[in-house]
Design a protein around this motif. Structure first.
Motif, short mmCIF file in Angstrom:
data_model
loop_
_atom_site.label_atom_id
_atom_site.label_comp_id
_atom_site.label_asym_id
_atom_site.label_seq_id
_atom_site.Cartn_x
_atom_site.Cartn_y
_atom_site.Cartn_z
N MET B 36 114.42 48.17 7.81
CA MET B 36 114.30 46.89 8.51
C MET B 36 113.37 45.95 7.73
O MET B 36 113.69 44.77 7.49
CB MET B 36 113.75 47.14 9.92
N VAL B 37 112.25 46.50 7.29
CA VAL B 37 111.29 45.67 6.55
C VAL B 37 111.88 45.23 5.22
O VAL B 37 111.73 44.08 4.80
CB VAL B 37 109.96 46.45 6.35
N LEU B 40 114.17 42.38 5.77
CA LEU B 40 113.43 41.12 5.95
C LEU B 40 112.96 40.56 4.61
O LEU B 40 113.04 39.35 4.35
CB LEU B 40 112.22 41.36 6.86
N LEU B 41 112.46 41.46 3.77
CA LEU B 41 111.97 41.01 2.46
C LEU B 41 113.10 40.42 1.62
O LEU B 41 112.90 39.42 0.92
CB LEU B 41 111.31 42.18 1.72
N ILE B 43 115.80 38.99 2.80
CA ILE B 43 116.10 37.67 3.38
C ILE B 43 115.11 36.64 2.85
O ILE B 43 115.47 35.53 2.44
CB ILE B 43 116.04 37.73 4.92
N MET B 44 113.85 37.05 2.84
CA MET B 44 112.79 36.14 2.38
C MET B 44 113.01 35.75 0.91
O MET B 44 112.91 34.56 0.55
CB MET B 44 111.45 36.89 2.53
N GLN B 48 113.91 32.10 -0.50
CA GLN B 48 113.05 31.42 -1.49
C GLN B 48 113.86 30.96 -2.69
O GLN B 48 113.68 29.84 -3.18
CB GLN B 48 111.94 32.37 -1.94
N PHE B 58 110.73 22.91 0.22
CA PHE B 58 110.90 23.98 1.20
C PHE B 58 110.12 25.22 0.78
O PHE B 58 109.49 25.89 1.59
CB PHE B 58 112.38 24.30 1.34
N GLU B 61 106.64 25.11 1.68
CA GLU B 61 106.37 25.21 3.10
C GLU B 61 106.52 26.63 3.63
O GLU B 61 106.10 26.91 4.74
CB GLU B 61 107.31 24.27 3.87
N VAL B 62 107.15 27.47 2.85
CA VAL B 62 107.26 28.85 3.28
C VAL B 62 105.87 29.46 3.24
O VAL B 62 105.21 29.42 2.20
CB VAL B 62 108.21 29.64 2.36
N PRO B 63 105.41 29.97 4.35
CA PRO B 63 104.02 30.45 4.38
C PRO B 63 103.84 31.70 3.53
O PRO B 63 104.77 32.49 3.34
CB PRO B 63 103.78 30.76 5.85
N VAL B 65 102.38 35.40 2.75
CA VAL B 65 102.33 36.56 3.63
C VAL B 65 100.89 36.99 3.81
O VAL B 65 100.33 37.74 3.02
CB VAL B 65 103.15 37.72 3.04
N THR B 66 100.28 36.44 4.82
CA THR B 66 98.94 36.87 5.20
C THR B 66 98.89 36.94 6.71
O THR B 66 99.69 36.33 7.39
CB THR B 66 97.87 35.88 4.72
N ASP B 69 98.67 33.79 8.96
CA ASP B 69 99.81 32.96 9.30
C ASP B 69 100.28 33.13 10.73
O ASP B 69 101.09 32.37 11.22
CB ASP B 69 100.97 33.27 8.35
N THR B 70 99.78 34.14 11.39
CA THR B 70 100.17 34.32 12.78
C THR B 70 99.41 33.38 13.69
O THR B 70 99.65 33.37 14.89
CB THR B 70 99.89 35.77 13.21
#
Lengths: 128, 218
Positions: B36-37, B40-41, B43-44, B48, B58, B61-63, B65-66, B69-70
């Motif tokens: 799953m992870v 996601l990576l 997709i990221m 990008q 864009f 603007e993609v945050p 990974v820290t 960011d939540t």
């Protein structure tokens, strides 16, 4: 011919563990742990080469090293949890194995939270 | 055209990377979670790469990974603030403990009318809150009487029976009674003996070694 060496160690360990399990089950568990650690140490040096290739590929694909680091951490957690859970099951401690797997799942999800947020934000920005 | 070619190349590399990583996965129950992870990576990474072609803004603007960011502060900051708060509370507790002990020691020592203790410094071990050292400061010379404060002041009884303080006159000039201060740090042998006995009593009371309780005169 490392695979022969590793197979030999594993086979010897398996035979010894079967014999020891009849006489002294705790020693069989200790033996399985020792064999596992030895095999892991034997292949540890080769993991570095794989990590190097993954790093090169991630640089080529413009993937941040933070992503790759997170990914490798997650794989490491999964392997360690799997390894220890197997040992616990061998020692007839299924409850411990389940708990270790639960802990590993939680840690994986914790590491995944920033990635989930990043993907979500990126997808939401795509929506006009 | 070059941009499109570069995008396709990047996606190919990402796919190869994903296959390689998937080969590394364990076979157990953890596989699903790690997959799953990884998904996601991927997709990221694809997003990008695509964003780099469509709109470079864009990508910025993609945050990153820290955890910050939540929306919550970073975990390190929270931990540091917690440790700082813990240290402050520990210091306060230690200070209160020392003050309490100091008061106890002074009260115990001043039960003896031969000498007068003016201060008790307590050193506490930070690790396990044990008393490291107690230093009792005695007043050298004659002990002040109980109403010693009255010596320099004039009191008169008023109609209601309470004491009124007469105006205090402060005279500036050369100090004439220097000998009053010269007796400082001069303790009589009897006082030293009593002080040593008292330190022994204090050491025994707090279950300390004799060398952990010291005394000095001022």
């Amino acid at each position: 011919m490392d695979i022969l060496q590793i197979s030999g160690i594993a086979l010897t360990g398996a035979v010894l563990a079967v014999v020891l399990k009849q006489k002294s089950p705790p020693m069989a568990v200790l033996l399985s742990i020792a064999v596992g650690v030895i095999i892991f140490l034997l292949v540890l040096g080769k993991i570095g080469a794989i990590v190097d290739i993954l790093q090169q590929l991630s640089e080529r694909a413009d993937i941040s090293t933070i992503y790759l680091g997170t990914l490798l951490k997650i794989i490491g957690i999964a392997y360690i949890a799997d390894f220890i859970a197997q040992i616990c099951r061998d020692a007839d401690q299924g409850a411990f194995a389940t708990k270790i797997e639960l802990a590993a799942k939680i840690m994986v999800l914790v590491l995944a939270v920033p990635i989930v947020v990043a993907v979500l934000q990126a997808l939401l920005r795509l929506v006009p | 055209m070059d941009v499109l070619r570069e995008l396709i190349q990047t996606i190919i590399v990402i796919v190869v990377l994903a296959v390689l990583v998937e080969m590394l996965l364990p076979n157990g129950d953890m596989r699903r979670y790690v997959k799953m992870v990884i998904g996601l990576l991927i997709i990221m990474a694809v997003l990008q790469a695509a964003a780099g072609v469509v709109n470079s803004q864009f990508m910025q603007e993609v945050p990153a990974v820290t955890v910050s960011d939540t929306g919550a502060p970073p975990l390190e900051d929270i931990m540091a603030a917690g440790e700082e708060l813990s240290a402050i509370n520990r210091d306060k507790a230690e200070q209160q403990y020392c003050e309490g002990l100091s008061g106890q020691v002074l009260a115990l020592v001043n039960m003896n009318s031969e000498v007068q203790a003016v201060d008790a410094r307590v050193n506490v071990d930070r690790e396990n809150s044990d008393i490291k050292e107690i230093t009792i400061v005695f007043l050298a010379g004659d002990k002040e009487p109980a109403g010693g404060a009255k010596e320099g002041l004039n009191f008169t009884d008023n109609e209601s029976g309470a004491l009124d303080v007469q105006p205090v006159v402060v005279e500036l000039g050369e100090k004439t009674d220097v000998h009053e201060f010269s007796r400082v740090n001069e303790a009589t042998p009897e006082q030293k003996k009593i002080a040593a006995e008292l330190t022994g009593v204090i050491a025994e009371f707090y279950n300390l070694k004799p060398d952990q309780v010291k005394y000095e005169f001022q």
